[in-house]
Design a protein around this motif. Sequence first.
Motif, PDB file in Angstrom:
ATOM      1  N   GLN A  52     -12.209 -13.501  31.487  1.00 33.73           N
ATOM      2  CA  GLN A  52     -12.140 -12.285  30.794  1.00 33.73           C
ATOM      3  C   GLN A  52     -11.633 -11.014  31.770  1.00 33.73           C
ATOM      4  OE1 GLN A  52     -14.708 -11.914  27.470  1.00 33.73           O
ATOM      5  NE2 GLN A  52     -15.942 -13.934  28.204  1.00 33.73           N
ATOM      6  N   ILE A 107     -18.540  -6.161  26.647  1.00 33.37           N
ATOM      7  CA  ILE A 107     -19.673  -7.396  26.180  1.00 33.37           C
ATOM      8  C   ILE A 107     -20.950  -6.380  26.082  1.00 33.37           C
ATOM      9  CG2 ILE A 107     -20.930  -9.175  27.149  1.00 33.37           C
ATOM     10  CD1 ILE A 107     -17.926 -10.451  27.807  1.00 33.37           C
ATOM     11  N   HIS A 165     -22.161  -5.093  23.160  1.00 35.98           N
ATOM     12  CA  HIS A 165     -22.747  -5.876  22.217  1.00 35.98           C
ATOM     13  C   HIS A 165     -24.188  -5.680  21.656  1.00 35.98           C
ATOM     14  CE1 HIS A 165     -23.050  -9.655  19.541  1.00 35.98           C
ATOM     15  NE2 HIS A 165     -23.936 -10.056  20.243  1.00 35.98           N
ATOM     16  N   LEU A 223     -23.802 -10.500  11.564  1.00 37.61           N
ATOM     17  CA  LEU A 223     -22.783 -11.592  11.808  1.00 37.61           C
ATOM     18  C   LEU A 223     -21.714 -11.686  10.864  1.00 37.61           C
ATOM     19  CD1 LEU A 223     -22.111 -14.395  13.481  1.00 37.61           C
ATOM     20  CD2 LEU A 223     -23.454 -15.520  11.870  1.00 37.61           C
ATOM     21  N   ALA A 241     -19.603  -8.397  10.921  1.00 38.82           N
ATOM     22  CA  ALA A 241     -18.553  -8.328  12.136  1.00 38.82           C
ATOM     23  C   ALA A 241     -17.465  -9.343  11.959  1.00 38.82           C
ATOM     24  CB  ALA A 241     -19.645  -8.927  13.432  1.00 38.82           C
ATOM     25  N   THR A 242     -17.811 -10.441  11.558  1.00 40.60           N
ATOM     26  CA  THR A 242     -16.740 -11.508  11.174  1.00 40.60           C
ATOM     27  C   THR A 242     -15.805 -11.364  10.322  1.00 40.60           C
ATOM     28  OG1 THR A 242     -18.431 -13.560  11.541  1.00 40.60           O
ATOM     29  CG2 THR A 242     -16.687 -14.014  10.501  1.00 40.60           C
ATOM     30  N   HIS A 245     -15.113  -8.335   9.842  1.00 42.57           N
ATOM     31  CA  HIS A 245     -14.312  -7.287  10.613  1.00 42.57           C
ATOM     32  C   HIS A 245     -14.320  -5.903   9.615  1.00 42.57           C
ATOM     33  CE1 HIS A 245     -11.864  -8.832  14.000  1.00 42.57           C
ATOM     34  NE2 HIS A 245     -12.582 -10.018  13.375  1.00 42.57           N
ATOM     35  N   GLU A 289     -16.490  -1.231  15.940  1.00 39.72           N
ATOM     36  CA  GLU A 289     -15.612  -1.819  17.124  1.00 39.72           C
ATOM     37  C   GLU A 289     -14.911  -0.613  17.521  1.00 39.72           C
ATOM     38  OE1 GLU A 289     -15.830  -5.086  17.369  1.00 39.72           O
ATOM     39  OE2 GLU A 289     -14.052  -5.205  18.736  1.00 39.72           O
ATOM     40  N   MET A 328     -17.191   1.015  20.219  1.00 39.31           N
ATOM     41  CA  MET A 328     -17.324  -0.014  21.337  1.00 39.31           C
ATOM     42  C   MET A 328     -16.496   0.170  22.432  1.00 39.31           C
ATOM     43  SD  MET A 328     -18.794  -3.389  19.637  1.00 39.31           S
ATOM     44  CE  MET A 328     -20.554  -3.674  19.025  1.00 39.31           C
ATOM     45  N   SER A 365     -14.711 -11.280  17.228  1.00 41.40           N
ATOM     46  CA  SER A 365     -15.471 -10.227  16.683  1.00 41.40           C
ATOM     47  C   SER A 365     -16.504  -9.841  17.892  1.00 41.40           C
ATOM     48  CB  SER A 365     -16.494 -10.438  15.768  1.00 41.40           C
ATOM     49  OG  SER A 365     -17.246 -11.582  15.903  1.00 41.40           O
ATOM     50  N   THR A 366     -17.430  -9.155  17.800  1.00 43.75           N
ATOM     51  CA  THR A 366     -18.406  -8.674  18.997  1.00 43.75           C
ATOM     52  C   THR A 366     -19.144  -9.862  19.137  1.00 43.75           C
ATOM     53  OG1 THR A 366     -19.995  -7.431  19.668  1.00 43.75           O
ATOM     54  CG2 THR A 366     -20.068  -7.433  17.412  1.00 43.75           C
ATOM     55  N   TYR A 367     -19.370 -10.797  18.115  1.00 49.90           N
ATOM     56  CA  TYR A 367     -20.199 -11.974  18.406  1.00 49.90           C
ATOM     57  C   TYR A 367     -19.494 -13.104  19.290  1.00 49.90           C
ATOM     58  CZ  TYR A 367     -24.183 -10.523  15.473  1.00 49.90           C
ATOM     59  OH  TYR A 367     -25.178  -9.778  14.819  1.00 49.90           O
ATOM     60  N   ARG A 376     -17.078 -12.209  21.477  1.00 55.71           N
ATOM     61  CA  ARG A 376     -17.112 -11.993  22.660  1.00 55.71           C
ATOM     62  C   ARG A 376     -18.414 -12.117  23.433  1.00 55.71           C
ATOM     63  NH1 ARG A 376     -14.689  -6.937  20.605  1.00 55.71           N
ATOM     64  NH2 ARG A 376     -16.521  -5.957  20.626  1.00 55.71           N
ATOM     65  N   ALA A 377     -19.538 -12.231  22.737  1.00 54.29           N
ATOM     66  CA  ALA A 377     -20.940 -12.509  23.208  1.00 54.29           C
ATOM     67  C   ALA A 377     -20.994 -14.067  23.636  1.00 54.29           C
ATOM     68  CB  ALA A 377     -22.047 -12.256  22.522  1.00 54.29           C
TER      69      ALA A 377
END
Lengths: 281, 357
Positions: free
Chosen positions: A120, A128, A131, A138, A141-142, A144, A150, A153, B195-197, B199-200
């Motif tokens: 990365q 990261i 996070h 979940l 976030a999935t 969006h 986001e 961040m 998503s941020t997950y 990236r984790a």
Amino acid sequence: MSNDSVLRIDNVTMQFGGVIAVDNVTIDVNKGEIVSLIGPNGAGKTTAFNVITGVYAPTNGAVYFNDEKIIENYPQGKMRTMYKGENQGKYRQVLSPTPDRITKLGIARTFQNIRLFKSQTVFENVLIAQHLRRTSNLLSATLHLNGKEEAQMRKDARDLLHILELDDVADEMATSLPYGKQRRVEIARAMATKPSLLLLDEPAAGMNPQETDELTAFIGRIRDEFGLTIFMIEHHMDLVMEISDRIYVLDFGKMIASGLPEEIQSNRRVIEAYLGGAVDE
Amino acid sequence: MKKKELIPGLILIAALLVLLRYLELHISPQSQWAMLLTVLKKGSIYALVAVSMNLLNGFTGLFSLGQAGFMMIGAYTYAVLTIPAEQREMVYMYYEGGIIRFALPSIVGIILAGVVAAVFAFLIGLPVLRLKSDYLAIATLGFAEIMRALFQWDTLGPLTNGSNMLRSYPTFKTILYPFIVSGVCIALIVMLINSTYGRAFKAIRDDEIAAEAMGINLAHHKRIAFTVSSFFAGISGALLAMFQTNVQAKSFNSAMTYEILLIVVIGGIGSVTGSVISSFLFIACSEWLLRFLDETHVIGDVTLPLMRSGFRKVVFSLIIMVIVLFFRQGIMGNREFSFTRLFSGRSKKSKGGKADE
């Protein structure tokens, strides 16, 4: 215990089978200080770090962070527990001290051998760390649906890279950078978890004198700008003597000296430990 | 996916669906091109399971070989729940019509197939996700084998029909069905990865110790990746059941897991588009293009040596060896295919792969 104690390692012993890696060691780190832990190879310095960050559970003793007991030795055969928020002998919350929980409390670390996320970019490495402060789950976030979070961040990560003067390499692969830069990226990544205590494990290892000078300035700067407390392991005596407020010296797991840099420099036992054998009067 | 790419992407997807529908209406089942439709259907199903495996192996760094097992759980869940009530007496002829007397709509069956597979994954994940690399592979492979034996167990017959076939449940009415379901699922996986997950997950893949020091709860995130991956494997299992028109536990053997693993490796570990492309390639080769290797050919008076039933597998094994020795990156490595990059010719790292297959 003083009011501005950030970290207190209280009589910690760490035993692996017959080897006592850390022997009844007590260390205090106060707010805003840069404290160094030095000692010959195999003195137990990294082991002490691993106890603080929850990698090992200590055989004996306890670790306090901001006057709260976060790690404690545990009786044989019982699950180790971490007490967060000590309140006159009563514990609010019992957690097991895994490294991710220690990081969430506000203790971040770097590693002796650089451990960047190799596939990365520098930016993604720093991203990261954001996070752990997520509020989205979940599903959101999935899908969006957390656009605002986001964006925040990404902004935080960009801002941090800007402050640490790493924006010119933000989109480079982290492991393609020169060694000194990689160290700085690793420190930046630790900073991105927004710690109040930063643990640096040999930040100047393998650096040339010029890189070491830059690093010295860099560490001093982040301490001042972010109001951090820094506890580090280091071998470069120039760096240690220049930057440290106080120094602790370990040898074979035992604390042999502690004090101001000038005191350590002239301490007989320290010189003995480093040079080996007795020193002539 | 960036906004700029969204409109052309949608047009592309629509064009693809229209083309598929056109092919379906204009290829007669007797023509030699009928195989193309079969390959496309099966390819789209394998694309989904390959991407779900890639989420685990390529993006989270968990080497799991349980995919066929979770597909089987999905296939059975779908079949058991959607067989029409009036057909049950016939399907479950040895078990007096089975214990389930109702039938759910097809789409509900598909979703439940994913959910049941995910529940199994969550439970098995609690103990096995403590294991690393090879040990995790062995444990998940073992789990898949145990489930396969369990589903054929006579005592569970009223539910699973024992070692007999499940059939008569609703199947594809059009080729668009597997494409749309797979497409939506792959799009969801891509969105998760970005998503941020996601990236984790990638952080855990790159360095577990550093990831943990970044405040990532390893056990929690591994469990998420494992459960989500199995959810989509379950859905692809349901699609496979619809494609095959019958389900039997013994077909979900470890060879099937290896096929999926092969697709992931050929496509590139860590590339969603690679998995999709290689699924279609793999299915086309194994079902269609390499079939001639299994037939005896006579040129003049000479019968070609080696060409007999099973030779296809030998050629396949050779291809695997060549890939592992010389093309370890696979087709795509860990990059993603993108039209914008194809046309602009830049090598900028693309975000959000096309999930239009």
